[in-house]
Design a protein around this motif. Sequence first.
Motif, short mmCIF file in Angstrom:
data_model
loop_
_atom_site.label_atom_id
_atom_site.label_comp_id
_atom_site.label_asym_id
_atom_site.label_seq_id
_atom_site.Cartn_x
_atom_site.Cartn_y
_atom_site.Cartn_z
N TRP A 85 43.36 61.05 65.12
CA TRP A 85 43.62 62.49 65.18
C TRP A 85 42.34 63.33 65.07
O TRP A 85 42.16 64.32 65.75
CB TRP A 85 44.59 62.89 64.06
N TRP A 86 41.44 62.92 64.17
CA TRP A 86 40.24 63.71 63.87
C TRP A 86 39.01 63.22 64.65
O TRP A 86 37.91 63.69 64.42
CB TRP A 86 39.95 63.66 62.38
N LEU A 89 36.81 65.88 67.57
CA LEU A 89 36.56 67.28 67.24
C LEU A 89 35.31 67.78 67.96
O LEU A 89 34.35 67.03 68.14
CB LEU A 89 36.39 67.45 65.73
N THR A 98 39.19 65.27 56.70
CA THR A 98 39.64 64.39 57.78
C THR A 98 40.05 62.99 57.32
O THR A 98 40.62 62.24 58.11
CB THR A 98 38.55 64.26 58.85
N THR A 140 49.80 69.05 60.35
CA THR A 140 48.80 69.42 61.34
C THR A 140 49.45 69.45 62.71
O THR A 140 50.49 68.82 62.93
CB THR A 140 47.59 68.46 61.32
N THR A 165 39.55 70.36 69.26
CA THR A 165 39.46 68.95 69.62
C THR A 165 39.65 68.80 71.13
O THR A 165 40.16 69.70 71.79
CB THR A 165 40.53 68.13 68.86
N VAL A 177 43.09 72.85 66.46
CA VAL A 177 43.73 72.04 65.43
C VAL A 177 44.11 72.96 64.28
O VAL A 177 43.25 73.67 63.74
CB VAL A 177 42.79 70.93 64.91
#
Length: 199
Positions: A85-86, A89, A98, A140, A165, A177
């Motif tokens: 997910w992170w 970025l 994160t 999120t 992102t 995000v």
Amino acid sequence: MPAPEIAFELLNGAQAAERADALAGLAAEVYSDPPYRQDGPQAAAFDGRFRVQRRQPGFALAEAWHGEYLVGYALGMPLRPSTSWWRHLTTPLPGDLTTEHPGRTFALAELLVRAAWRRQGIGRDLHDLLLDGRTEERATLTVAPEAVPAQRAFRSWGWRKVARTHGDEPDAPVLDVLLLPLTPPSGRDLADRTQLAGS
């Protein structure tokens, strides 16, 4: 508030599998129009994406129906410690923001309402049904910067932007995000849900 003929339902992954065709149809409709338009592999990949999502531990699907007609849905699942997910970025964030651990973050992956049914509170009701009572610390989501109505709604519901992102594909869109702190359920609420889940 939506009209009383709207019925809401919260489903787990196994139950959601039976609704795949209706969900895919609604997604195709919503993603065919600006500002939510998706072209290429992202738009065509609903079936594969949904198949993976609904098998994740903790997956949940909130639906809104008008009779036999699906007018909206929201779905999500907890992030795993190994999540990507992170990873993409546009600017780095601190590790304490994160780093994931079990029970930290619930990802709201999709929230869609058919155009004719918007501005009736259905999106907010789906959002609340999906997130109320979650045991994670925070939620999120990602949303396109140009999706102004969605951006405005999420901000009014308490979400805040923390980053941007982009996917690992060359033509992947840039997305905002957002994060939302979640209120942990009371001990009584948790006990009630646990009893219901086990019955």
